[in-house]
Design a protein around this motif. Structure first.
Motif, short mmCIF file in Angstrom:
data_model
loop_
_atom_site.label_atom_id
_atom_site.label_comp_id
_atom_site.label_asym_id
_atom_site.label_seq_id
_atom_site.Cartn_x
_atom_site.Cartn_y
_atom_site.Cartn_z
N ILE A 1 0.84 -1.20 0.00
CA ILE A 1 0.00 0.00 0.00
C ILE A 1 0.88 1.25 0.00
O ILE A 1 0.61 2.21 -0.73
N MET A 2 1.92 1.24 0.80
CA MET A 2 2.80 2.40 0.95
C MET A 2 3.66 2.66 -0.27
O MET A 2 4.15 3.77 -0.46
N ALA A 3 3.85 1.64 -1.12
CA ALA A 3 4.78 1.76 -2.24
C ALA A 3 4.45 2.93 -3.16
O ALA A 3 5.35 3.55 -3.75
N GLU A 4 3.15 3.23 -3.29
CA GLU A 4 2.75 4.33 -4.20
C GLU A 4 3.23 5.69 -3.71
O GLU A 4 3.30 6.64 -4.50
N LEU A 5 3.51 5.80 -2.41
CA LEU A 5 3.89 7.09 -1.84
C LEU A 5 5.40 7.35 -1.93
O LEU A 5 5.86 8.43 -1.59
N VAL A 6 6.13 6.36 -2.38
CA VAL A 6 7.60 6.47 -2.44
C VAL A 6 8.03 6.55 -3.91
O VAL A 6 7.61 5.75 -4.73
N GLY A 7 8.85 7.52 -4.23
CA GLY A 7 9.33 7.66 -5.60
C GLY A 7 8.44 8.55 -6.44
O GLY A 7 7.70 9.40 -5.93
N ASP A 8 8.50 8.36 -7.74
CA ASP A 8 7.79 9.21 -8.68
C ASP A 8 6.28 8.99 -8.60
O ASP A 8 5.81 7.90 -8.25
N ASP A 9 5.54 10.02 -8.96
CA ASP A 9 4.08 9.94 -9.05
C ASP A 9 3.74 9.34 -10.41
O ASP A 9 3.52 10.05 -11.39
N VAL A 10 3.67 8.02 -10.47
CA VAL A 10 3.53 7.31 -11.73
C VAL A 10 2.19 7.63 -12.40
O VAL A 10 2.12 7.85 -13.61
N MET A 11 1.11 7.66 -11.63
CA MET A 11 -0.20 7.89 -12.23
C MET A 11 -0.33 9.30 -12.79
O MET A 11 -0.95 9.52 -13.83
N ALA A 12 0.27 10.29 -12.12
CA ALA A 12 0.22 11.66 -12.62
C ALA A 12 0.97 11.78 -13.95
O ALA A 12 0.57 12.55 -14.84
N ALA A 13 2.03 11.01 -14.09
CA ALA A 13 2.78 11.03 -15.35
C ALA A 13 2.04 10.28 -16.44
O ALA A 13 2.08 10.67 -17.61
N LEU A 14 1.36 9.19 -16.07
CA LEU A 14 0.66 8.38 -17.06
C LEU A 14 -0.58 9.09 -17.60
O LEU A 14 -0.85 9.07 -18.82
N HIS A 15 -1.35 9.72 -16.71
CA HIS A 15 -2.57 10.43 -17.11
C HIS A 15 -2.39 11.89 -16.69
O HIS A 15 -2.81 12.30 -15.61
N ARG A 16 -1.80 12.66 -17.55
CA ARG A 16 -1.32 14.00 -17.20
C ARG A 16 -2.44 15.02 -17.17
O ARG A 16 -3.33 15.02 -18.03
N ILE A 17 -2.39 15.88 -16.18
CA ILE A 17 -3.25 17.06 -16.08
C ILE A 17 -2.33 18.27 -16.15
O ILE A 17 -1.41 18.39 -15.34
N PRO A 18 -2.52 19.18 -17.10
CA PRO A 18 -1.60 20.31 -17.24
C PRO A 18 -1.56 21.17 -15.99
O PRO A 18 -2.60 21.37 -15.34
#
Length: 458
Positions: free
Chosen positions: A29-46
């Motif tokens: 669960i915690m893995a998403e909080l560490v490192g790059d924001d993968v979802m923000a990069a995959l589905h970008r909002i300007p």
């Protein structure tokens, strides 16, 4: 009370998915909080500076239309303004699709859940319909980068963002004894100051007075936003003299650093820690949370100078977080995203939907279910109590969506006898399993599962 993968997916994520295994341990669960924001990069909002149309473009189109009224240029000016508004509407639909696509594609969805929690805590709403597409960039810039960082950094980012300054009318606030205030007979607007103390930090009933609110408003009075220059501190708008807030006196020399100093002090206050700890426990676990959990969250917040990554880990590590009773109800947004996730849709499929379909499947239904996207009634955000979400008309809207929308989105629906395990986990409620298998059609069976209490609750 111990870790449970299915409960973890519902309570701390965006639901079960045939594409992603349920988290096996807390570190998943915690893995998403560490490192790059993968979802923000995959589905970008300007970001705000790149969001089109900009606030300046909207305002210029409006001014041009007003100037052209009654002239032979009126029709052209009105058409141009409509074009700009249509661009904003399209961007809004894309932002909503990206938000849902992230919830669907995330390995667990804890980051997305926290992003929505903090966006709600720091509610900032568009003041006009044509500005609605600019709220997502605010969340993208001011909230997401700080979800695993320090609370004081997030507090500063949201307070100094154009959307917050516009929403809470800080741009109208002027120190009454400042150079501009005296010349133009203008005064303070206390909206931002009040919400900073009451909602964003100390909490309702916190250790502040009306005098603290006024002093905070005076300290903020030089802070404003200009469409070309951006967020600026204008000393000529700032109320002269020092301000004292919660017993702390701040410099009489007007500067934005004085504001950030005050925000840091508010972020570190014990009342802020207690307020945020209870909000987190209420949002994720129960409206009447275990007091040991609240205390643990508050103590971690204070001991780590508001390290939100460690606060999140404390939440997941506490036994009370794994109470088997699903006391919370999924919000409409969580329900729709969780449904699409369980059905096996991908973010790419969601982003490929045309705007009209996306509005019909997402935006319109969210409104009917009682959660118009990014438009809560007030600065205190969306309600938390299950009774606020599950009322006859909004529950009817959920059932209608569950029965009708999946077959519009997917060429082939899964077998309800298999889907009940995909959506609810390896030990689904037997009554739901029976009802789904006995349904008159595949779409009815899917609808029964998605409408069930077992799916609605987290």
């Amino acid at each position: 009370m111990s870790f449970d993968p299915t409960l973890a997916a519902f309570r701390f994520g965006t639901g079960l998915s045939p594409h992603h295994p349920a988290p096996a341990v807390i570190t998943d669960i915690m893995a998403e909080l560490v490192g790059d924001d993968v979802m923000a990069a995959l589905h970008r909002i300007p970001p705000y500076a790149q969001a089109a149309p900009s606030l300046l473009a909207l305002q210029e189109a409006g001014r041009a239309r007003n100037a052209a009224n009654g002239t032979d240029q009126q029709a052209a000016a009105e058409a141009y303004e409509q074009t700009i508004k249509d661009l904003a509407r399209t961007r809004l639909a894309r932002n909503l699709a990206a938000d849902i696509a992230r919830m669907v594609d995330a390995p667990v969805g804890f980051l997305e859940r926290l992003a929505h929690f903090w966006a709600d805590h720091f509610t900032a709403k568009a003041r006009t319909g044509s500005m609605r597409h600019l709220v997502s960039p605010y969340i993208e810039e001011a909230i997401r980068p700080h979800i695993a960082g320090r609370f004081s950094d997030m507090l500063q980012a949201v307070t100094l963002h154009p959307i917050m300054l516009i929403y809470l009318q800080q741009i109208q606030s002027v120190g009454p004894n400042s150079a501009i205030g005296l010349r133009q007979a203008k005064g303070l607007n206390e909206n931002l100051a009040r919400e900073l103390l009451e909602l964003h930090t100390l909490g309702v009933g916190g250790p502040y007075t009306q005098a603290d609110v006024t002093q905070m408003a005076e300290l903020l009075s030089g802070l404003t936003y200009h469409q070309i220059d951006g967020v600026v501190f204008n000393a000529r708008r700032a109320e002269p003299g020092s301000e004292t807030i919660l017993g702390e006196t701040y410099s009489a020399d007007p500067a934005i650093s004085t504001i950030t100093d005050a925000l840091d002090d508010l972020a570190r206050h014990p009342a802020t820690a207690a307020h945020l700890a209870r909000k987190l426990a209420v949002h994720f676990v129960s409206d009447t949370p275990d007091e040991g959990l609240v205390t643990a969250l508050s103590e971690t917040f204070l001991a780590t100078d508001g390290d939100l990554l460690k606060v999140a880990r404390t939440l997941l590590d506490h036994p009370a977080a794994w109470a088997k009773e699903r006391a919370k109800v999924r919000s409409p947004l969580e329900f729709i995203a969780g449904s699409l996730r369980a059905l096996g849709m991908t973010g790419a499929q969601i982003m490929a939907l045309d705007d009209q379909t996306a509005r019909g499947v997402f935006d319109g239904p969210l409104r009917v279910m009682g959660q118009p996207w990014q438009r809560p009634l007030g600065p205190d955000g969306w309600p938390e109590a299950p009774d606020d979400w599950i009322i006859p008309q909004t529950m009817a809207a959920r059932i209608s969506w569950a029965m009708r929308r999946p077959e519009r989105l997917l060429p082939t629906l899964p077998d309800p006898r298999e889907f009940v395990i995909t959506a609810l986990g390896p030990a689904p409620d037997q009554a739901v399993s029976f009802a789904a298998s006995a349904a008159a059609s595949t779409s009815d069976g899917i609808g029964v599962i998605l409408s069930s209490s077992a799916f609605q609750r987290r």
